[in-house]
Scaffold this motif. Structure first.
Motif, PDB file in Angstrom:
ATOM      1  N   UNK A 109     -78.655 -21.114  -9.976  1.00 35.81           N
ATOM      2  CA  UNK A 109     -80.101 -21.068 -10.184  1.00 35.81           C
ATOM      3  C   UNK A 109     -80.468 -20.118 -11.319  1.00 35.81           C
ATOM      4  N   UNK A 110     -79.753 -18.993 -11.406  1.00 36.29           N
ATOM      5  CA  UNK A 110     -80.019 -18.040 -12.482  1.00 36.29           C
ATOM      6  C   UNK A 110     -79.749 -18.651 -13.855  1.00 36.29           C
ATOM      7  N   UNK A 111     -78.691 -19.444 -13.975  1.00 35.85           N
ATOM      8  CA  UNK A 111     -78.417 -20.116 -15.253  1.00 35.85           C
ATOM      9  C   UNK A 111     -79.585 -21.022 -15.639  1.00 35.85           C
ATOM     10  N   UNK A 112     -80.118 -21.735 -14.641  1.00 38.55           N
ATOM     11  CA  UNK A 112     -81.237 -22.634 -14.914  1.00 38.55           C
ATOM     12  C   UNK A 112     -82.519 -21.918 -15.301  1.00 38.55           C
ATOM     13  N   UNK A 113     -82.657 -20.651 -14.886  1.00 37.33           N
ATOM     14  CA  UNK A 113     -83.890 -19.899 -15.157  1.00 37.33           C
ATOM     15  C   UNK A 113     -83.713 -18.831 -16.234  1.00 37.33           C
ATOM     16  N   UNK A 114     -82.539 -18.661 -16.755  1.00 36.78           N
ATOM     17  CA  UNK A 114     -82.208 -17.538 -17.620  1.00 36.78           C
ATOM     18  C   UNK A 114     -82.873 -17.626 -18.997  1.00 36.78           C
ATOM     19  N   UNK A 115     -83.365 -16.504 -19.516  1.00 35.92           N
ATOM     20  CA  UNK A 115     -83.895 -16.491 -20.898  1.00 35.92           C
ATOM     21  C   UNK A 115     -82.789 -16.793 -21.906  1.00 35.92           C
ATOM     22  N   UNK A 116     -83.156 -17.278 -23.077  1.00 34.29           N
ATOM     23  CA  UNK A 116     -82.190 -17.685 -24.092  1.00 34.29           C
ATOM     24  C   UNK A 116     -81.855 -16.527 -25.035  1.00 34.29           C
ATOM     25  N   UNK A 117     -80.945 -16.795 -25.947  1.00 27.16           N
ATOM     26  CA  UNK A 117     -80.554 -15.787 -26.943  1.00 27.16           C
ATOM     27  C   UNK A 117     -81.743 -15.379 -27.809  1.00 27.16           C
ATOM     28  N   UNK A 118     -82.588 -16.311 -28.162  1.00 25.60           N
ATOM     29  CA  UNK A 118     -83.762 -15.995 -28.990  1.00 25.60           C
ATOM     30  C   UNK A 118     -84.739 -15.075 -28.269  1.00 25.60           C
ATOM     31  N   UNK A 119     -84.692 -15.051 -26.952  1.00 23.97           N
ATOM     32  CA  UNK A 119     -85.634 -14.245 -26.174  1.00 23.97           C
ATOM     33  C   UNK A 119     -85.092 -12.856 -25.847  1.00 23.97           C
ATOM     34  N   UNK A 128     -79.200 -25.608  -7.358  1.00 23.60           N
ATOM     35  CA  UNK A 128     -79.542 -24.462  -6.524  1.00 23.60           C
ATOM     36  C   UNK A 128     -80.315 -24.858  -5.283  1.00 23.60           C
ATOM     37  N   UNK A 129     -81.265 -25.780  -5.445  1.00 26.32           N
ATOM     38  CA  UNK A 129     -82.061 -26.238  -4.294  1.00 26.32           C
ATOM     39  C   UNK A 129     -81.181 -26.960  -3.277  1.00 26.32           C
TER      40      UNK A 129
END
Length: 239
Positions: free
Chosen positions: A109-119, A202-203
């Motif tokens: 789930x964290x991978x799906x919600x994680x901020x990107x390199x640009x962020x 995750x769900x």
């Protein structure tokens, strides 16, 4: 008359045993399918992850780094096997399977919600690396634990068949991950669409984790720990 009653009673006992085995079978197998779906999804989505979690100036290097993180998931598997082997022997197969299921839900789930390199810069690949290591550990704990659980619960008469069910579940999860990736590639906004299968995984993991509350401990573990009830009960309060 008494013979007919005896036959009917024996038949009802057989049907009850079959229902009991099915109740054990589905949560265990579904969990393995979901875990390998979550684990394999990273590999299929590697090209999409590379564009999100590494600098975009060299796509080839970004992809190689993404596969390097993929490798760490495999390298962490022996540690997961040792940890969950110990948990399964000390606290029960059911407890180990519940922890492994909950454990795979969190990093996926964290991978799906994680901020990107640009962020967030290099924090993005660092967090991705951490999630991948956890995925490897929990997936290995699941695959080994479910084999033992199935063998001890339903495999006394057909041990090889019971053991093969885990392999079928693993391959089914990988196949579903490939299907999810194919569906994602049909979306136009790939920079957002890639997150969907991870969040769905995750769900699904949460649902399977909840269903595993109905699992009863394997007969072999109950027999070997019948004089140590406090150890298992104290740990089960966590759930």
């Amino acid at each position: 008359m008494s013979t007919q009653l005896l036959l009917a009673e024996n038949k009802s006992k057989v049907n009850f045993q079959k229902l009991k085995k099915l109740k054990l079978f589905f949560p265990a197998i579904l969990g393995t399918i979901v875990e390998y779906y979550d684990y394999a999804l990273y590999g299929f989505c590697a090209s999409l992850l590379a564009a999100q979690f590494f600098p975009a100036d060299d796509p080839t290097v970004a992809l190689l780094k993404t596969y390097g993180i993929f490798l760490t998931g495999s390298l962490s598997k022996p540690l997961g096997a040792l940890i969950f082997g110990s948990i399964g022997d000390r606290f029960g197969r059911r407890v180990a399977l519940q922890i492994s299921m909950l454990g795979i839900v969190i990093p996926t789930t964290l991978i799906g919600l994680m901020p990107t390199y640009d962020q967030i810069g290099w924090m993005a690949p660092a967090l991705l690396l951490m999630c991948r290591i956890l995925q490897g550990m929990f997936t290995e704990g699941e695959s080994e634990g479910v084999r033992i659980f199935l063998y001890e619960s339903i495999g006394k008469t057909r041990p090889c068949f019971a053991n093969s069910l885990s392999g079928v579940a693993c391959m089914s999860g990988i196949y579903l991950a490939s299907c999810a990736f194919s569906l994602v590639m049909n979306f136009k906004m790939l920079e957002y669409a890639w997150r969907i299968p991870f969040i769905v995984g995750g769900i699904l993991g949460i649902l399977v984790f909840w269903s595993r509350h109905s699992l009863s401990e394997s007969p072999a573990f109950k027999t070997s720990h019948r004089f140590e009830p406090k150890r298992t009960q104290s740990h089960r309060r966590l759930f």
